[in-house]
Write a protein that holds these residues in place. Sequence first.
Motif: not given
Length: 462
Positions: A201-208, A169-184
């Motif tokens: 598809l637009e929502g999927y691109i936005k989530a990615k 779902n949307s928000g999943n990657i934001t949540h994971q990035c808050m944990i991982y704090q990727p440099t790349i």
Amino acid sequence: MQPLLVRDIRKLLQGELICGSELWKVREAIYYHRHDLTKKHTLMFVSRSDSINWNEINKKGPSLVISDKPHSELNKALPNTTVIKVRSLVQAYWKFIEYYRNLFQIPVVTITGTCGKTTTKEMIKHILSKDRNVHASESSKNEPRRSFPYLMGIDEKTDAAVFEHGLGNSGNITHQCMIYQPTIGIITNIGVHHLDGCKNLEGYIKAKSEIVEGIKKGGTLILNADDENTKKVPIQSFKGKIIYFGTNMRSDFRASNIKVSKNGMSFLLHHSNNTYESFIPGYGEHQVYNALAALAAVNVMGMNINEAITRLATYQNMSRHLEFFSGIGGSTIIDDTWTNNPTSVEAALKVLDSIGKGKNVILVLGDINRLGNFEKKYHREIGSMVAKRNIHTLVTIGNKAEEIAKQAMQDGTEANVHIFKDVYGLKEILEPLLDSKAILLIKGPMSSRSMIEFASSLKKDN
């Protein structure tokens, strides 16, 4: 996990010691009921709504409970359990994550995309692991709930980490990035998937696209220059470095002269006015794209290109990722039952185009899940793709995949078409077709245990 003194954790979280000793070190951390309590010396965040099995916790002691439950529910005075009360569990949880992640000034790579996430992750890990201690997410187990334990897997011996993002779902990657704090951050490609959670598809691109904002300040974003949907990712506000890969002339890591070779793909890599002969085990142009993304990432981490290419050539392709086997009757079996979405089906069909010439091509396709309201549309599009190809036999398995067969017939396919609800009875149809001139591709979702087992049953050793 790097061991942390309980007293230091209490001070960090400004918590109140309710009971127990704080003169011992935590060596594991979980969110209670989201993750299993299996080891001693474990810190666990316990929410107000959680029912606590104090005996279980005490048996695994020493244990540390951090919670914002009322005093009356926390004052247990068990011999092997330390309890710290905090004002807000959510705030304490995120403060702990921020503190722990910033203990390590190492490159952290996170990867999203419709296809190629796991392969690209494993390529990066393979290239780096010869002389670095690399921590990575396991297989394709990338659900957001796993992110906290994966972060805790980093310790003082870790030189680099690489994780893939799960997206439901949307928000999943934001949540994971808050944990991982990727440099790349890497986007391998954006096709069609998870439309049930992202609506369209637009929502999927936005989530990615959430990965763009999730990369640490001054970090690097690695993008597919040839992918049309990736071009729709908003990058105007990104302040770090952007690197492109692909066959497009604008690519910083560009492949040309891509050819099918023995056991893999050969290509020329062009980077910084230099050209390198390269090889990646595993068939398909998509495999070259995965390799380009991996090479770009390790180069950002300071690895010499020549050395990276040499190591890449020894990469072992993952099981059930277009995996080739000798099959019944001397046939060739291609097992691609790891995942199933329109993008990966198209990639698999392109592999058949390149290696199936002069062969009797048999195509077995299963359901594609998580397409929401667009289920019939994309199954039919695959049917049209199949109809354009020289397929001898087409078999679909499942109610959704039936649309592939119907559309292929409507579009005038010359294939012999068979529609099955499940795999039962399928072997009797296929066995007479399997000889030295036959090449069979079986592609289905990883959730279909029956298709995975059926693919295995076609292999020569079974």
